[in-house]
Write a protein that holds these residues in place. Structure first.
Motif, PDB file in Angstrom:
ATOM      1  N   ASN A 187      23.182 -21.306  46.230  1.00 55.32           N
ATOM      2  CA  ASN A 187      21.881 -21.520  44.442  1.00 55.32           C
ATOM      3  C   ASN A 187      21.393 -22.630  44.765  1.00 55.32           C
ATOM      4  O   ASN A 187      21.403 -22.944  44.041  1.00 55.32           O
ATOM      5  CB  ASN A 187      22.471 -20.626  43.588  1.00 55.32           C
TER       6      ASN A 187
ATOM      7  N   GLU B 180      18.659 -29.049  39.806  1.00 54.99           N
ATOM      8  CA  GLU B 180      17.870 -30.332  39.741  1.00 54.99           C
ATOM      9  C   GLU B 180      19.305 -31.380  38.958  1.00 54.99           C
ATOM     10  O   GLU B 180      19.769 -31.310  38.092  1.00 54.99           O
ATOM     11  CB  GLU B 180      17.078 -29.572  38.352  1.00 54.99           C
TER      12      GLU B 180
ATOM     13  N   HIS C 193      19.984 -24.959  46.207  1.00 57.43           N
ATOM     14  CA  HIS C 193      18.880 -25.214  46.328  1.00 57.43           C
ATOM     15  C   HIS C 193      18.121 -25.606  45.264  1.00 57.43           C
ATOM     16  O   HIS C 193      16.698 -26.253  44.449  1.00 57.43           O
ATOM     17  CB  HIS C 193      18.000 -25.003  47.128  1.00 57.43           C
ATOM     18  N   SER C 194      18.262 -24.636  43.600  1.00 60.48           N
ATOM     19  CA  SER C 194      17.750 -24.665  42.512  1.00 60.48           C
ATOM     20  C   SER C 194      18.555 -25.395  41.493  1.00 60.48           C
ATOM     21  O   SER C 194      17.747 -25.782  40.404  1.00 60.48           O
ATOM     22  CB  SER C 194      17.813 -22.912  42.266  1.00 60.48           C
TER      23      SER C 194
END
Length: 197
Positions: A64, A69, A66-67
């Protein structure tokens, strides 16, 4: 000449994880593995469960990433802790039904409004005391005291009433106070042998 990229910040590590860089994965574990293990230990009493959940957590973080920030220093750490806590809570909910998790164990423990000072007690000793709490008490204590959640947030997370969360926290603090006082007596030599009651 060493061509390996040096990961000097959380942002660098996160970017490396997104690219599937094995060096970034090793750097992430070196930077956060011990801390995430500690989080698991606070929620889970069994060492084998800690290993299993830590492994699940690390896989989830990589899947995860890529999620994630980046929002400044500490944001990767906070994100990883949140995932770890969620995995630990999910495991506990599957292990026992909520009605069994939030029983009024240790009802003979006296209420204690003011928790004692713990600055003189080693962190690993405090962690072990927390691990000895009943599951429900331990979950609420960690979420309220360590994670800074409100009783309303805890109630929503665990599917319980706010009053249940407050009660579990109150009892957890009472048990910990008793354990801390007993520990101090042992350290002073007031108790020569541990009680088996």
């Amino acid at each position: 000449m060493n061509s390996k990229k040096t990961y000097v910040s959380e942002q660098d590590i996160a970017e490396g994880l997104r690219k599937g860089d094995n060096h970034a994965m090793r750097e992430f574990y070196a930077s956060f593995g011990g801390m995430l293990t500690g989080v698991c230990c606070r929620y889970l009493a069994d060492d084998d469960d800690v290993k299993d959940i830590l492994q699940e957590t690390l896989i989830s973080i990589i899947k995860n990433i890529h999620s994630f920030e980046y929002q400044g220093k500490g944001s990767l750490r906070a994100w990883a802790v949140r995932i770890t806590v969620n995995h630990a809570l999910s495991f506990l909910r599957k292990k026992q039904r909520d009605t069994a998790l939030f029983v009024n164990a240790d009802s003979d423990v006296a209420d204690e409004e003011t928790p004692p000072d713990i600055e003189d007690i080693p962190a690993d000793t405090i962690t072990e005391m927390i691990r000895q709490l009943p599951d429900g008490y331990r979950m609420v204590f960690n979420l309220y005291v360590i994670e800074g959640k409100s009783h309303k947030e805890i109630a929503q997370t665990l599917g319980i009433k706010e009053v249940t969360s407050a009660s579990q926290l109150h009892r957890a603090k009472a048990i910990l106070t008793k354990k801390i006082n007993e520990y101090r007596k042992q350290q002073r030599g007031d108790i020569t042998t541990p009680t088996s009651r």
